[in-house]
Design an enzyme around this catalytic site. Structure first.
Site, PDB file in Angstrom:
ATOM      1  N   SER A  12       0.829  -1.197   0.000  1.00 25.49           N
ATOM      2  CA  SER A  12       0.000   0.000   0.000  1.00 25.49           C
ATOM      3  C   SER A  12       0.869   1.254   0.000  1.00 25.49           C
ATOM      4  CB  SER A  12      -0.966  -0.056   1.182  1.00 25.49           C
ATOM      5  OG  SER A  12      -1.996   0.885   1.051  1.00 25.49           O
ATOM      6  N   ASP A  29      -9.666  -5.574  -5.141  1.00 26.88           N
ATOM      7  CA  ASP A  29      -9.076  -4.506  -4.336  1.00 26.88           C
ATOM      8  C   ASP A  29      -9.829  -3.204  -4.590  1.00 26.88           C
ATOM      9  OD1 ASP A  29      -7.414  -2.657  -3.041  1.00 26.88           O
ATOM     10  OD2 ASP A  29      -5.622  -3.829  -3.507  1.00 26.88           O
ATOM     11  N   HIS A  53      -7.277  -5.962  -0.851  1.00 22.75           N
ATOM     12  CA  HIS A  53      -6.094  -5.168  -0.511  1.00 22.75           C
ATOM     13  C   HIS A  53      -5.197  -5.831   0.531  1.00 22.75           C
ATOM     14  CE1 HIS A  53      -4.122  -1.310  -1.059  1.00 22.75           C
ATOM     15  NE2 HIS A  53      -3.977  -1.192   0.241  1.00 22.75           N
TER      16      HIS A  53
END
Length: 398
Positions: free
Chosen positions: A184, A343, A374
């Site tokens: 991320s 995601d 995610h």
């Protein structure tokens, strides 16, 4: 993979930025460097809290950025008994978490499912970073975390200061170039650094899990509402410099977001409890969240926008903040991008835009996992087979 009820929650939590919307539920230094007293007290070390009891050796380091932040870094130099032995030839791997979580986020699964421990058991020298403001790195040489000045930073500073400081520590300790794993926001900061020609002398290759750079196709209504609401003027009214997801003012702000038409937080909150108990969300700077919201709203990747041409000129010498040009990333550092079809944050279209922007060929590998969301890339129970083995193979081939 985690259950469907958790998938959507973890999509939000994994980005860190959007976890803030959901959470309104009730050393020893091995660096050989003597530290001044500074402000802030470290909590129980991460090694003791999560690693040593599992049978792994673990070392605590402290790295000081050139702007005075004291960062906690953990090293797992070898695997458990029965794993591959230690030795100076073990390639170093640095793990960088996202925002509003810390290094503990890599260690919430069992040893057979947690990436740092899998890497250690398979012959790697593992290093875990904790960025400024999180519980293990909430210290500074001169600034008090209780004061506004401590929180005057965005992810620009993570690119400029934190990432390079930790990379220098690992490189100097191991005398080897580093393999990097980011998740991320951990992918965003290293891509930004690469685009400015940084770290090429320290990092050998990089695996980017759920990469974020462009966020204009984000599919969660809750995230979109947050990005629109999180403008500097609105948040300044709250008087917040530190954004603590568990704080009273922040709780009121988040409840207001959840009251927006079309936004339903109830199902997410019912799924949050076990995650929160394992790893409470960490503070970040309000300015950092404003910067992230600018990335969503402006559909471009640039340095922090101070909100007026005059202020941007004062900081950058131009009326608009400089753009991080990802097309300038050199093919000298091999990249593996792994992303998922479910995601809601690292949206498939946004990742495709990122791939187009990189303009890389032979030095880029891409993995698409149709059913992954995610945080499945960190906490998914099948991540070892689908993701982590691919990451290790990628590193070994460099």
């Amino acid at each position: 993979m985690v259950s469907n009820g958790h998938n959507f929650l973890l999509d939000l939590a994994g980005s860190g930025f959007f976890l803030l919307i959901l959470v309104h539920l009730p050393r020893q230094a091995f660096s050989g460097r003597s530290l001044p007293l500074g402000f802030g007290q470290p909590p129980e070390a991460l090694c003791a809290a999560a690693i040593n009891s599992l049978g792994y050796k673990c070392q605590e380091f402290e790295a000081i950025t050139d702007d005075g932040y004291i960062l906690s870094v953990q090293r797992i130099p070898e695997g458990r008994a029965g794993g591959r032995g230690g030795g100076s030839d073990r390639p170093p791997v640095l793990l960088q978490h996202g925002v509003i979580v810390d290094g503990m986020s890599w260690l919430l699964n069992s040893p057979d499912e947690a990436l740092p421990l899998i890497l250690a058991d398979n012959g790697f020298d593992v290093w875990i970073s904790n960025t400024r403001g999180t519980r293990y790195s909430r210290r500074h040489l001169t600034l008090d975390p209780a004061k506004q000045e401590y929180w005057n930073w965005t992810w620009d500073e993570l690119v400029i200061h934190d990432l390079s400081t930790v990379a220098d520590l690992v490189f100097n300790q191991t005398a080897q170039k580093i393999h990097y794993v980011g998740h991320s926001l951990g992918t965003l900061v290293v891509l930004a650094a690469f685009s400015e020609g940084k770290l090429s002398d320290r990092i050998k290759s990089a695996a980017l899990l759920s990469p974020i750079a462009y966020l204009s196709h984000m599919t969660t209504a809750l995230g979109v509402v947050a990005a629109k609401a999180f403008v500097g003027e609105a948040v300044s009214i709250l008087g917040l410099s530190e954004f603590n997801p568990k704080g009273v003012q922040e709780e009121l702000f988040m409840k207001a977001l959840c009251d927006n038409p079309g936004v339903n937080c109830y199902d997410l909150l019912t799924a949050l409890t076990d995650i929160a108990l394992k790893n409470e969300p960490q503070s970040t700077s309000t300015k950092n969240l404003i910067h992230l919201s600018q990335t969503v709203r402006d559909a471009k990747l640039s340095k922090y926008d101070y909100g007026s041409a005059q202020m941007n000129i004062e900081h950058y010498g131009a009326p608009d903040p400089p753009v991080y040009d990802l097309s300038k990333i050199s093919g000298d550092i091999p990249l593996l991008l792994s992303y998922g079809g479910r995601d809601a944050l690292s949206d498939v279209q946004d990742v495709e835009d990122l791939l187009d922007a990189l303009k890389l060929d032979k030095s880029l590998q891409v993995q698409y996992v149709k059913n992954y969301a995610h945080v499945d890339f960190v906490l998914g129970v099948t991540a070892k087979d689908l993701i982590f083995n691919r990451v290790m193979s990628f590193f070994r081939n460099q």
